[in-house]
Design a protein around this motif. Structure first.
Motif, short mmCIF file in Angstrom:
data_model
loop_
_atom_site.label_atom_id
_atom_site.label_comp_id
_atom_site.label_asym_id
_atom_site.label_seq_id
_atom_site.Cartn_x
_atom_site.Cartn_y
_atom_site.Cartn_z
N VAL A 201 -53.52 -18.59 -11.73
CA VAL A 201 -53.58 -17.32 -12.46
C VAL A 201 -53.79 -16.15 -11.50
O VAL A 201 -53.15 -15.09 -11.63
N THR B 212 -51.11 -13.21 -11.07
CA THR B 212 -51.56 -11.88 -11.49
C THR B 212 -51.39 -10.87 -10.37
O THR B 212 -50.91 -9.75 -10.59
N LEU C 262 -48.00 -22.36 -18.57
CA LEU C 262 -48.59 -21.35 -19.44
C LEU C 262 -49.53 -20.44 -18.65
O LEU C 262 -49.58 -19.22 -18.89
N LEU C 263 -50.28 -21.01 -17.73
CA LEU C 263 -51.16 -20.20 -16.89
C LEU C 263 -50.34 -19.25 -16.02
O LEU C 263 -50.71 -18.09 -15.82
N LEU D 34 -49.16 -16.50 -18.21
CA LEU D 34 -50.25 -15.57 -18.48
C LEU D 34 -50.45 -14.62 -17.30
O LEU D 34 -50.69 -13.42 -17.48
N VAL E 277 -47.42 -12.09 -17.66
CA VAL E 277 -47.40 -11.22 -18.83
C VAL E 277 -48.62 -10.31 -18.87
O VAL E 277 -48.52 -9.14 -19.27
N GLY E 278 -49.78 -10.83 -18.44
CA GLY E 278 -51.01 -10.02 -18.48
C GLY E 278 -50.87 -8.70 -17.74
O GLY E 278 -51.13 -7.63 -18.32
N THR F 231 -40.80 -12.66 -18.58
CA THR F 231 -40.97 -13.94 -19.26
C THR F 231 -39.63 -14.62 -19.49
O THR F 231 -39.56 -15.85 -19.61
#
Length: 460
Positions: free
Chosen positions: A223, A227, A289-290, A293, A296-297, A425
């Motif tokens: 993540v 990020t 999924l991580l 995230l 998208v975050g 995504t």
């Protein structure tokens, strides 16, 4: 009236020049493989038995537990692990063993001599580096031929403690080179390639620091890396940078994709290992999924303007992707600490995978091109594994997987990936579909390798 669709070859985005280069590269690699396999040949099956005292049932079971644990942590699927352990047991007089192998547990049992003895270990606590996997595969191969269990046990323990062939700073530079190679493969310009390299420094540093993080917190590494990269790319997009968006976003994150994990899951499910396969599939899906995230975050936090992607002049022109494959191969060997002598073999597998993928993109479209690449490179990886000094197939497969995903994305085109989806995504979804295609290609390729006798391990 039902609309018709033309064959993929009529609407493919693969330039004819690239297809011709791919065809020539595959021919040259085939000739090179023929020459190398003629000169090197298969490794001689010499008997490396070390005579101490007759190995006991406890010695063999202890070796099976430790070797099985290491094989699982190396990433071998449980069918391969069972095949190797059963061969070791048979070579040392225990033909009646029962083996239960899963990603997190291993149980071996034997009733030889009229006495039931069982050994159980927890597995999957660490992930072995590529040079450790190569050394482990050598030991297992010799043990199958009769190497004394106690000597083999000492070697496996030494392999676990072996230092990497490259220091952390050199590993980081290798990661940056691999990232820049992937950016070039995705059609990035010179400026975008430098940006991807800079973000690769961040991703590589996070992954190196993540080696010190306990296993239960490894999700934070994925993540954090995703990020940081996404935040930087989307901030640049808001400031007016509209070129090289996809290469800058995808290239630094490709090695975070759980490709080997998902491919192993598909293979295990296909071979009847439902519990193991389902577990790995769930773990791989969670990692995806991580990763999603982490992408998208920052997009939601920063906000992405409507992007009018501008075309760029790809670095190094038509030959850029082929140079990118070489840069990626060299960088990943250093970053993932493979044996230096394995670099040539790994590059051969990479070029077969990418060349076949380009031709696949010409005839069946970009989305399924990775299937063709995986199908072609799997028998070649098995052939390489049979040569003296050649790395095991899993070592050459992992870098090839990472080259196939961005290759498919590049074939589909930058504008298509982010059309109407500024968060990226859509790219991730395409990557998921691509990974499924790769897994199926590997599955078919392994069946072909088994059929023609290239695989040392045979599914149980």
């Amino acid at each position: 009236m039902i609309p018709s669709t033309p064959p993929a070859s009529l609407s493919a985005s693969v330039p004819l020049t690239s297809a011709i280069i791919a065809f020539v590269v595959l021919i040259l690699v085939g000739l090179l493989l023929r020459e190398l396999t003629t000169v090197a040949g298969s490794p001689p099956e010499t008997d490396d038995t070390v005579i101490l005292r007759p190995a006991t049932q406890e010695d063999v079971l202890r070796l099976m537990s430790i070797a099985g644990d290491a094989l699982i942590e190396a990433g071998f699927d449980v069918s391969d692990v069972q095949s190797d352990l059963r061969a070791i047991a048979t070579a040392h007089g225990l033909p009646d063993v029962q083996i239960i192998a899963m990603p997190t547990a291993l149980v071996v049992s034997s009733t030889s001599g009229g006495t039931l003895r069982t050994s159980a270990v927890a597995t999957g606590a660490v992930q072995l580096r590529l040079h450790q996997i190569e050394a482990l595969d050598d030991v297992v191969a010799r043990t199958r031929l009769g190497l004394d269990p106690r000597a083999a046990l000492k070697e496996i323990r030494a392999i676990r403690q072996a230092p990497p062939p490259f220091p952390p700073a050199v590993q980081l530079l290798g990661g940056v080179l691999a990232t820049m190679g992937l950016a070039v493969l995705l059609g990035s310009s010179g400026r975008g390639t430098l940006l991807a390299g800079g973000l690769g420094v961040f991703t590589g540093a996070v992954q190196l620091l993540g080696l010190r993080v306990p296993l239960r917190y490894q999700a934070l590494v994925t993540v954090s890396a995703a990020t940081g990269v996404s935040l930087a790319v989307f901030l640049l997009a808001r400031s007016g940078w509209t070129a090289d968006i996809v290469p800058s976003l995808i290239a630094p994150l490709v090695t975070l994709l759980p490709g080997a994990l998902l491919t192993t899951a598909v293979i295990e499910l296909a071979s009847g290992q439902m519990i193991s396969g389902a577990g790995r599939l769930a773990a791989g899906a969670t990692q995806l999924l991580l990763l999603a995230l982490g992408i998208v975050g920052p997009a939601l936090l920063v906000g992405i303007p409507a992007l009018e992607l501008t075309s760029t002049r790809p670095a190094f022109g038509t030959l850029g992707p082929w140079l990118g494959v070489a840069a990626f191969g060299i960088g990943i060997v250093v970053n993932r600490c493979a044996r230096p002598r394995s670099m040539g073999w790994i590059l051969i597998v990479l070029y077969v995978a990418y060349g076949a993928q380009v031709l696949g993109g010409l005839f069946i479209g970009g989305l399924l091109s990775a299937f063709v690449g995986a199908l072609a490179m799997t028998p070649v990886a098995d052939l390489v594994a049979r040569q003296r000094g050649g790395p095991p197939a899993i070592v050459s497969f992992t870098p090839a997987f990472w080259i196939l995903v961005p290759g498919a994305l590049g074939l589909m085109g930058v504008a298509t990936l982010l059309s109407g989806d500024g968060t990226g995504t859509g790219s991730l979804l395409t990557a998921v579909i691509t990974m499924i295609g790769i897994a199926l290609g590997v599955l078919v390729g392994r069946a072909l390798s088994t059929l023609i006798g290239l695989r040392r391990r045979v599914w149980s």
